[in-house]
Motif scaffolding. Structure first.
Motif, PDB file in Angstrom:
ATOM      1  N   ASP A 206       0.972  -0.985   0.006  1.00 32.98           N
ATOM      2  CA  ASP A 206      -0.021   0.044  -0.027  1.00 32.98           C
ATOM      3  C   ASP A 206       0.844   1.179  -0.096  1.00 32.98           C
ATOM      4  N   PRO A 207       1.183   1.770  -1.239  1.00 32.71           N
ATOM      5  CA  PRO A 207       2.157   2.993  -1.293  1.00 32.71           C
ATOM      6  C   PRO A 207       1.728   4.090  -0.386  1.00 32.71           C
ATOM      7  N   ARG A 208       0.431   4.131  -0.195  1.00 35.69           N
ATOM      8  CA  ARG A 208      -0.072   5.355   0.365  1.00 35.69           C
ATOM      9  C   ARG A 208       0.512   5.474   1.969  1.00 35.69           C
ATOM     10  N   ASP A 209       0.846   4.472   2.536  1.00 34.08           N
ATOM     11  CA  ASP A 209       1.770   4.246   3.691  1.00 34.08           C
ATOM     12  C   ASP A 209       3.069   5.030   3.554  1.00 34.08           C
ATOM     13  N   LEU A 210       3.537   5.419   2.297  1.00 31.80           N
ATOM     14  CA  LEU A 210       4.567   5.969   2.319  1.00 31.80           C
ATOM     15  C   LEU A 210       4.825   7.340   3.150  1.00 31.80           C
ATOM     16  N   SER A 211       3.934   8.053   3.192  1.00 34.94           N
ATOM     17  CA  SER A 211       3.967   9.312   4.208  1.00 34.94           C
ATOM     18  C   SER A 211       4.449   9.118   5.518  1.00 34.94           C
ATOM     19  N   ALA A 212       3.650   7.772   6.037  1.00 39.26           N
ATOM     20  CA  ALA A 212       3.846   7.537   7.387  1.00 39.26           C
ATOM     21  C   ALA A 212       5.100   6.952   7.632  1.00 39.26           C
ATOM     22  N   ALA A 213       6.003   6.182   6.719  1.00 37.48           N
ATOM     23  CA  ALA A 213       6.890   5.629   6.957  1.00 37.48           C
ATOM     24  C   ALA A 213       8.171   6.259   6.391  1.00 37.48           C
ATOM     25  N   ARG A 214       8.088   7.360   5.880  1.00 39.73           N
ATOM     26  CA  ARG A 214       9.171   8.191   5.047  1.00 39.73           C
ATOM     27  C   ARG A 214      10.381   8.380   6.052  1.00 39.73           C
ATOM     28  N   ARG A 215      10.167   8.842   7.099  1.00 40.75           N
ATOM     29  CA  ARG A 215      11.364   8.898   8.092  1.00 40.75           C
ATOM     30  C   ARG A 215      11.917   7.827   8.559  1.00 40.75           C
ATOM     31  N   TYR A 216      11.284   6.657   8.442  1.00 39.24           N
ATOM     32  CA  TYR A 216      12.040   5.519   8.727  1.00 39.24           C
ATOM     33  C   TYR A 216      12.601   4.805   7.590  1.00 39.24           C
ATOM     34  N   LEU A 217      12.275   5.134   6.252  1.00 38.84           N
ATOM     35  CA  LEU A 217      13.023   4.253   5.233  1.00 38.84           C
ATOM     36  C   LEU A 217      14.180   5.331   4.853  1.00 38.84           C
TER      37      LEU A 217
END
Length: 325
Positions: A206-217
């Motif tokens: 679900d690429p929509r989760d990118l905003s929530a995981a951006r700092r981690y990645l």
């Protein structure tokens, strides 16, 4: 080369951490990954016999061997790309069908190496047979994306780039630890990498989760890479137990943070699914899809009844018309 002792959960003096069963930091191996090497070796007679041929025959044999070797190189990369594609729940098809191009080159090389003056048709048949055998031996390339129906292409591309950068950071972490030569520390970093891969899978699905995981990645993995490099330089010289304990505690905290983020994203997906189900149920009830029977039970719909919404509504009117007035 010095032998390295294996370490794991059930090994003596183990830290209790499992080595990662899957790791994205290295190239994934396909079960057929060793076959291209043997095909290249089988083409070596073209190379040796070239020096006993006339100039034209020498050039054709050398070109035939070169084409086969290039085709097997492409095929090996295609197998690695397919292994990565198969290992992921959601993935795009490889941008370049390497196995297809590898088969074409191998067929051309085989036909060119076997060509003789006045026997062009026979050489062409040999080349076609070589391409067909390549297809049977290695299979076709993945040609379509999987698990990405309804996914925004732009967001998926952004997620893919972020994940690619994250995998590069993990690879650099593992390289820094391998230089130390400590299998326990290497297994610890691999375990952390497997935890990060879970977050990668969440974002891929679900690429929509990118905003929530951006700092981690991005920031967190880059910081982990830099800290690992510094630790590797210090620990390789000093072998200080306190420095090692501090680094392992750092990995523990970071791994817990990644696990918590993955679980939070998963919980968010479950909440979204629950909301969608509730909204759908309310809409079906407003449409009269599940009318109440006279005996107080809810009418159950079968696959034959639920073909279209019009059928459902007409069935609802029929049921209401049967009620006693």
């Amino acid at each position: 080369m010095m032998a390295q002792r294996y370490g794991g959960r059930h090994s003596p003096d183990s830290s209790g951490h499992d080595p990662a069963q899957r790791l994205t930091t290295g190239a994934r191996l396909h079960r057929l990954s060793s076959r291209p090497k043997w095909v290249t070796i089988a083409a070596v007679p073209f190379l040796f016999s070239a020096f006993f041929q006339p100039p034209v025959g020498m050039v054709m044999n050398l070109a035939g061997f070169g084409l086969i070797a290039a085709g097997m190189w492409l095929t090996r990369d295609g197998l690695a790309a397919q292994a990565a594609y198969d290992a992921r729940p959601t993935a795009r098809a490889p941008a370049i069908p390497r196995k297809l191009f590898g088969g074409v080159l191998a067929g051309l090389g085989l036909g060119l190496g076997a060509a003789e003056p006045g026997a062009i048709a026979g050489a062409a048949l040999i080349g076609i047979a070589g391409f067909a055998l390549h297809l049977l031996a290695f299979g076709a390339d993945p040609m379509k994306a999987k698990g990405m129906d309804g996914t925004d292409d732009f967001q998926a591309d952004r997620a893919a780039r972020m994940i690619e950068d994250g995998e590069a950071h993990l690879s650099q972490m593992l390289e820094a630890i391998r230089r130390i030569g400590d299998r326990r520390l290497e297994a610890r970093v691999m375990s952390f990498a497997a935890t990060v891969e879970d977050l990668f899978d969440q974002v891929r699905s679900d690429p929509r989760d990118l905003s929530a995981a951006r700092r981690y990645l991005g920031v967190y993995l880059q910081g982990a890479r830099d800290a690992t490099r510094k630790f590797g330089n210090i620990y390789a010289r000093s072998r200080d137990a306190q420095t090692r304990s501090a680094y392992e505690a750092f990995l523990d905290d970071l791994e817990n943070d990644f696990k918590a983020r993955s679980e939070k994203l998963l919980d968010g997906d479950r909440d979204d699914l629950t909301i969608e189900i509730s909204v759908l149920r309310e809409r079906l009830q407003r449409e009269g899809v599940r009318p109440a029977r006279d005996d107080g039970e809810t009418a159950q719909l079968t696959s034959e009844d639920a073909r279209t919404m019009d059928d459902l509504l007409s069935r609802n009117e029929t049921l209401h018309s049967r009620k006693p007035r």
